[in-house]
Design a protein around this motif. Sequence first.
Motif, PDB file in Angstrom:
ATOM      1  N   UNK A 141       0.840  -1.202   0.000  1.00 19.92           N
ATOM      2  CA  UNK A 141       0.000   0.000   0.000  1.00 19.92           C
ATOM      3  C   UNK A 141       0.874   1.251   0.000  1.00 19.92           C
ATOM      4  N   UNK A 142       1.924   1.251   0.799  1.00 17.27           N
ATOM      5  CA  UNK A 142       2.831   2.398   0.872  1.00 17.27           C
ATOM      6  C   UNK A 142       3.462   2.679  -0.500  1.00 17.27           C
ATOM      7  N   UNK A 143       3.796   1.619  -1.199  1.00 13.03           N
ATOM      8  CA  UNK A 143       4.426   1.759  -2.516  1.00 13.03           C
ATOM      9  C   UNK A 143       3.416   2.011  -3.628  1.00 13.03           C
ATOM     10  N   UNK A 144       2.127   2.021  -3.284  1.00 15.75           N
ATOM     11  CA  UNK A 144       1.096   2.255  -4.290  1.00 15.75           C
ATOM     12  C   UNK A 144       0.836   1.045  -5.168  1.00 15.75           C
ATOM     13  N   UNK A 145       1.159  -0.147  -4.649  1.00 16.70           N
ATOM     14  CA  UNK A 145       0.978  -1.378  -5.408  1.00 16.70           C
ATOM     15  C   UNK A 145      -0.187  -2.186  -4.861  1.00 16.70           C
ATOM     16  N   UNK A 146      -0.824  -2.940  -5.721  1.00 21.29           N
ATOM     17  CA  UNK A 146      -1.915  -3.804  -5.285  1.00 21.29           C
ATOM     18  C   UNK A 146      -1.355  -5.169  -4.898  1.00 21.29           C
ATOM     19  N   UNK A 147      -2.120  -5.882  -4.090  1.00 23.30           N
ATOM     20  CA  UNK A 147      -1.724  -7.215  -3.687  1.00 23.30           C
ATOM     21  C   UNK A 147      -1.546  -8.086  -4.921  1.00 23.30           C
ATOM     22  N   UNK A 148      -0.407  -8.756  -4.990  1.00 25.23           N
ATOM     23  CA  UNK A 148      -0.093  -9.650  -6.101  1.00 25.23           C
ATOM     24  C   UNK A 148       0.791 -10.762  -5.559  1.00 25.23           C
ATOM     25  N   UNK A 149       0.961 -11.796  -6.336  1.00 26.79           N
ATOM     26  CA  UNK A 149       1.830 -12.873  -5.911  1.00 26.79           C
ATOM     27  C   UNK A 149       3.245 -12.340  -5.706  1.00 26.79           C
ATOM     28  N   UNK A 150       4.036 -13.095  -4.972  1.00 28.10           N
ATOM     29  CA  UNK A 150       5.343 -12.674  -4.495  1.00 28.10           C
ATOM     30  C   UNK A 150       6.252 -12.174  -5.612  1.00 28.10           C
ATOM     31  N   UNK A 151       6.902 -11.098  -5.305  1.00 28.90           N
ATOM     32  CA  UNK A 151       7.970 -10.546  -6.130  1.00 28.90           C
ATOM     33  C   UNK A 151       9.037 -10.075  -5.157  1.00 28.90           C
ATOM     34  N   UNK A 152      10.280 -10.278  -5.511  1.00 32.32           N
ATOM     35  CA  UNK A 152      11.349  -9.853  -4.601  1.00 32.32           C
ATOM     36  C   UNK A 152      11.777  -8.406  -4.850  1.00 32.32           C
ATOM     37  N   UNK A 153      10.943  -7.648  -5.544  1.00 29.83           N
ATOM     38  CA  UNK A 153      11.224  -6.221  -5.753  1.00 29.83           C
ATOM     39  C   UNK A 153      11.336  -5.544  -4.387  1.00 29.83           C
ATOM     40  N   UNK A 154      12.282  -4.670  -4.255  1.00 28.98           N
ATOM     41  CA  UNK A 154      12.508  -3.976  -2.992  1.00 28.98           C
ATOM     42  C   UNK A 154      11.514  -2.826  -2.859  1.00 28.98           C
ATOM     43  N   UNK A 155      10.828  -2.820  -1.737  1.00 29.51           N
ATOM     44  CA  UNK A 155       9.891  -1.745  -1.426  1.00 29.51           C
ATOM     45  C   UNK A 155      10.511  -0.932  -0.308  1.00 29.51           C
ATOM     46  N   UNK A 156      10.757   0.339  -0.580  1.00 34.64           N
ATOM     47  CA  UNK A 156      11.486   1.192   0.350  1.00 34.64           C
ATOM     48  C   UNK A 156      10.535   1.907   1.312  1.00 34.64           C
ATOM     49  N   UNK A 157      10.103   1.190   2.337  1.00 31.58           N
ATOM     50  CA  UNK A 157       9.235   1.753   3.365  1.00 31.58           C
ATOM     51  C   UNK A 157       9.745   1.300   4.730  1.00 31.58           C
ATOM     52  N   UNK A 158       9.601   2.169   5.710  1.00 30.73           N
ATOM     53  CA  UNK A 158       9.878   1.779   7.087  1.00 30.73           C
ATOM     54  C   UNK A 158       8.627   1.100   7.631  1.00 30.73           C
TER      55      UNK A 158
END
Length: 175
Positions: free
Chosen positions: A142-159
């Motif tokens: 949600x912080x990254x503005x993405x919807x729930x999806x199957x696993x991806x190892x993309x780095x999400x930069x949130x505390x």
Amino acid sequence: MAFRIIWSADGLLAIALAAPPSRVEARARVRQAVREAAAQWRSIDIDTISVQSNPGQAPALQLPDRTVGLSISHDEGLSLAAIHLHGKVGIDVMRVVAIPDWEIVARDYLGLQVTSQLAAMPAAERPLALAQAWTAREASLKCAGLQLAEWSDAIIDCRLQALPVQLPYVATLAY
């Protein structure tokens, strides 16, 4: 509206309120509580605050001088909301329950590392750990503005911040 502040930091506010059984009513109540909380927190007139939401997009909070980050989450009996004056925000709440097919859910949505960690722990501890991992992932998305999806190892930069909610709930804030 009876809400309580569950976490506050510089430019961040998280609130909780009891949610009625109807999802439609829960949505209306949490939006009103967000407006009331923002008005009290920022010492501004509630009539100058609105919650903006468009299908498929994260909601936003319109203050008199700017639009700020807003995230909302519901589970049966509890609604949470987070406001971030300085950027995007994500919040998620989940009731802790034993999920029979937890391993498939974890592998598909939380990745192999989390699935391995969950598999290595005692079964009695797994529902809480799964809920913690799930809310952290959902809040981050949600912080990254993405919807729930199957696993991806993309780095999400949130505390991430675990929120103080009572069991049977677990909640995480991402900012």
